[in-house]
Design a protein around this motif. Structure first.
Motif, PDB file in Angstrom:
ATOM      1  N   GLU A 199       0.833  -1.205   0.000  1.00  0.00           N
ATOM      2  CA  GLU A 199       0.000   0.000   0.000  1.00  0.00           C
ATOM      3  C   GLU A 199       0.867   1.255   0.000  1.00  0.00           C
ATOM      4  O   GLU A 199       0.582   2.215  -0.733  1.00  0.00           O
ATOM      5  N   LYS A 200       1.909   1.242   0.820  1.00  0.00           N
ATOM      6  CA  LYS A 200       2.820   2.389   0.894  1.00  0.00           C
ATOM      7  C   LYS A 200       3.508   2.614  -0.458  1.00  0.00           C
ATOM      8  O   LYS A 200       3.584   3.733  -0.967  1.00  0.00           O
ATOM      9  N   LYS A 201       3.987   1.507  -1.054  1.00  0.00           N
ATOM     10  CA  LYS A 201       4.654   1.582  -2.359  1.00  0.00           C
ATOM     11  C   LYS A 201       3.683   2.093  -3.426  1.00  0.00           C
ATOM     12  O   LYS A 201       4.033   2.950  -4.251  1.00  0.00           O
ATOM     13  N   LEU A 202       2.463   1.568  -3.409  1.00  0.00           N
ATOM     14  CA  LEU A 202       1.454   1.970  -4.372  1.00  0.00           C
ATOM     15  C   LEU A 202       1.111   3.458  -4.213  1.00  0.00           C
ATOM     16  O   LEU A 202       1.040   4.192  -5.206  1.00  0.00           O
ATOM     17  N   SER A 203       0.925   3.895  -2.970  1.00  0.00           N
ATOM     18  CA  SER A 203       0.606   5.311  -2.753  1.00  0.00           C
ATOM     19  C   SER A 203       1.789   6.193  -3.180  1.00  0.00           C
ATOM     20  O   SER A 203       1.591   7.275  -3.739  1.00  0.00           O
ATOM     21  N   LYS A 204       3.012   5.721  -2.929  1.00  0.00           N
ATOM     22  CA  LYS A 204       4.196   6.475  -3.350  1.00  0.00           C
ATOM     23  C   LYS A 204       4.255   6.568  -4.878  1.00  0.00           C
ATOM     24  O   LYS A 204       4.505   7.648  -5.432  1.00  0.00           O
ATOM     25  N   GLU A 205       3.982   5.453  -5.570  1.00  0.00           N
ATOM     26  CA  GLU A 205       3.966   5.450  -7.036  1.00  0.00           C
ATOM     27  C   GLU A 205       2.875   6.379  -7.567  1.00  0.00           C
ATOM     28  O   GLU A 205       3.099   7.129  -8.525  1.00  0.00           O
TER      29      GLU A 205
END
Length: 145
Positions: free
Chosen positions: A41-47
């Motif tokens: 989720e963190k990676k997705l939100s960062k992307e």
């Protein structure tokens, strides 16, 4: 009996330890899955944030390009208008010069006509000599043999 009792206690203890280990393992696996989910989720939100930033930069760049293009186009049109204006002025100057030249020529021609009327006329009986007089004649005789 004591041995059986002890064996049973050991067996129960072993099963209890096994259950505790399984419980701890399940907790660890659940904790690990939760961590991985949070990371995804963190990676997705960062992307998504990076993508939004790139899109915003792209839009700003496009707007800048449009503004620059409009300025360039405005400048180009102003230059073309100025060029046309200069060409019209040159054409007017040429026409004015032509008219002045024509007027001068007509004036000079009229003056010439006036002067031509007042000039003395050539002698009519000049017999083809300048001023009617002979400047001298030279006769050559050729002998044909």
């Amino acid at each position: 009996m004591n041995i059986q009792l002890e064996q049973m206690k050991q067996k129960q203890e072993c099963e209890r330890r096994k259950r505790i280990a399984e419980k701890k393992h399940k907790e660890w696996v659940q904790k690990k899955r939760e961590e991985e989910r949070r990371e995804r989720e963190k990676k997705l939100s960062k992307e998504m944030a990076e993508k939004a930033t790139r899109e915003l930069e792209k839009m700003q760049l496009q707007e800048k390009a449009e503004v620059k293009y409009k300025e360039w186009l405005k400048k180009k049109r102003a230059e073309e208008a100025e060029k046309k204006k200069r060409e019209k002025e040159k054409e007017k100057e040429r026409e004015t010069e032509l008219q002045e030249k024509k007027a001068r020529s007509e004036k000079v021609f009229k003056e010439w006509l006036q002067n031509a009327r007042n000039r003395p006329r050539p002698v009519l009986n000049g017999y083809g000599f300048p001023r009617g007089k002979s400047a001298g004649l030279y006769f050559y005789t050729y002998v044909v043999t």
